[in-house]
Design an enzyme around this catalytic site. Structure first.
Site, PDB file in Angstrom:
ATOM      1  N   GLY A  46       0.844  -1.186   0.000  1.00  0.00           N
ATOM      2  CA  GLY A  46       0.000   0.000   0.000  1.00  0.00           C
ATOM      3  C   GLY A  46       0.877   1.232   0.000  1.00  0.00           C
ATOM      4  O   GLY A  46       2.062   1.155   0.356  1.00  0.00           O
ATOM      5  N   CYS A  94       5.389  -0.183   7.971  1.00  0.00           N
ATOM      6  CA  CYS A  94       5.099   0.999   7.159  1.00  0.00           C
ATOM      7  C   CYS A  94       6.375   1.430   6.464  1.00  0.00           C
ATOM      8  O   CYS A  94       7.433   1.480   7.092  1.00  0.00           O
ATOM      9  CB  CYS A  94       4.581   2.128   8.050  1.00  0.00           C
ATOM     10  SG  CYS A  94       4.170   3.629   7.133  1.00  0.00           S
ATOM     11  N   LEU A  95       6.263   1.752   5.180  1.00  0.00           N
ATOM     12  CA  LEU A  95       7.437   2.202   4.426  1.00  0.00           C
ATOM     13  C   LEU A  95       7.997   3.500   5.009  1.00  0.00           C
ATOM     14  O   LEU A  95       9.171   3.802   4.804  1.00  0.00           O
ATOM     15  CB  LEU A  95       7.066   2.387   2.949  1.00  0.00           C
ATOM     16  CG  LEU A  95       6.660   1.094   2.224  1.00  0.00           C
ATOM     17  CD1 LEU A  95       6.059   1.414   0.864  1.00  0.00           C
ATOM     18  CD2 LEU A  95       7.852   0.147   2.093  1.00  0.00           C
ATOM     19  N   HIS A 136      -4.963   1.486   7.306  1.00  0.00           N
ATOM     20  CA  HIS A 136      -3.596   2.006   7.478  1.00  0.00           C
ATOM     21  C   HIS A 136      -3.342   3.154   6.482  1.00  0.00           C
ATOM     22  O   HIS A 136      -2.825   4.208   6.856  1.00  0.00           O
ATOM     23  CB  HIS A 136      -2.609   0.850   7.275  1.00  0.00           C
ATOM     24  CG  HIS A 136      -1.157   1.227   7.265  1.00  0.00           C
ATOM     25  ND1 HIS A 136      -0.253   0.775   8.208  1.00  0.00           N
ATOM     26  CD2 HIS A 136      -0.426   1.985   6.395  1.00  0.00           C
ATOM     27  CE1 HIS A 136       0.946   1.256   7.925  1.00  0.00           C
ATOM     28  NE2 HIS A 136       0.881   1.994   6.831  1.00  0.00           N
TER      29      HIS A 136
HETATM   30  O1  GNR Z   1       3.840  -2.607   2.780  1.00  0.00           O
HETATM   31  C1  GNR Z   1       3.138  -2.461   3.788  1.00  0.00           C
HETATM   32  N1  GNR Z   1       2.777  -3.543   4.514  1.00  0.00           N
HETATM   33  C2  GNR Z   1       1.818  -3.507   5.516  1.00  0.00           C
HETATM   34  C3  GNR Z   1       1.723  -4.606   6.370  1.00  0.00           C
HETATM   35  C4  GNR Z   1       0.775  -4.634   7.367  1.00  0.00           C
HETATM   36  C5  GNR Z   1      -0.076  -3.572   7.525  1.00  0.00           C
HETATM   37  C6  GNR Z   1       0.006  -2.472   6.700  1.00  0.00           C
HETATM   38  C7  GNR Z   1       0.950  -2.440   5.694  1.00  0.00           C
HETATM   39  S1  GNR Z   1       1.032  -1.071   4.630  1.00  0.00           S
HETATM   40  C8  GNR Z   1       2.717  -1.108   4.199  1.00  0.00           C
HETATM   41  C9  GNR Z   1       3.046  -0.038   3.168  1.00  0.00           C
HETATM   42  C10 GNR Z   1       2.791   1.333   3.750  1.00  0.00           C
HETATM   43  O2  GNR Z   1       3.514   1.869   4.520  1.00  0.00           O
HETATM   44  N2  GNR Z   1       1.688   1.915   3.385  1.00  0.00           N
HETATM   45  O3  GNR Z   1       1.368   3.123   3.897  1.00  0.00           O
HETATM   46 NI    NI Z   2       2.294   3.225   5.846  1.00  0.00          NI
END
Ligand code: GNR
Ligand code: NI
Length: 170
Positions: A46, A94-95, A136
């Site tokens: 995401g 989260c990235l 998220h």
């Molecule tokens: O890549 C992502 N993996 C993830 C794993 C568990 C719950 C949410 C996520 S979102 C994240 C990518 C991201 O930071 N999106 O904002």
């Molecule tokens: Ni995120």
């Protein structure tokens, strides 16, 4: 298409509220293409526009596992119109919070209303991983990170480590 740098916490942009998109036009479609390219490259499942410094209510997701069958979902101005009473706990990452993972409790299922890349109104019922990811991503649009769902003790520990990692990388 362009690969865009992803902002990491603590960054004031990630704490900001994003503005609704007024019209789904070619500028928004170009933004979606750049976001998907950046998400797949990261790799992530995401990405929300504020993570690449754009404070507009745009998110992309793809929870498919295999690279061969990509199944991207793009949402503009998403709104949660229903959430289940039942909760689900998922270990989130989260990235924008690299290398940290924690359990977060959220509604197990949600109904989301949004505009697609052609500007058409859509509604989906999400459960499982997609329910977690869409919540998220929508949090990002309101300046909320998954660490904001943790105790201040855990959050501050993670933020301190991120600052130190950034200093060490200088
Ligand atoms: O890549 C992502 N993996 C993830 C794993 C568990 C719950 C949410 C996520 S979102 C994240 C990518 C991201 O930071 N999106 O904002
Ligand atoms: Ni995120």
């Amino acid at each position: 298409m362009a690969l865009l740098p992803i902002l990491t916490a603590p960054d004031p942009v990630l704490k900001s509220k994003s503005k609704p998109v007024a019209a789904v036009d070619d500028r928004i479609r170009a933004l979606l293409a750049d976001m998907l390219e950046t998400m797949y490259h990261a790799p992530g499942i995401g990405l929300a526009a504020p993570q690449i410094g754009v404070l507009e209510r745009v998110i992309v997701m793809d929870i498919g596992r295999k690279e061969e069958d990509r199944d991207p979902i793009s949402m503009i101005n998403p709104e949660i119109v229903w959430a289940s009473d039942e909760d689900n706990t998922y270990e989130e990452g989260c990235l924008s919070v690299p290398e940290h993972y924690s359990n977060v409790v959220r509604p197990a299922a949600v109904k989301v209303r949004y505009l697609d890349e052609s500007g058409a109104r859509q509604e989906i019922h999400a459960d499982g991983l997609l329910a977690t990811v869409v919540q998220h991503e929508m949090d990002h649009l309101d300046g909320i990170l998954f660490i904001d769902h943790l105790s201040s003790l855990k959050r501050n520990m993670i933020l301190r480590k991120l600052l130190k990692a950034r200093k060490d990388a200088e």
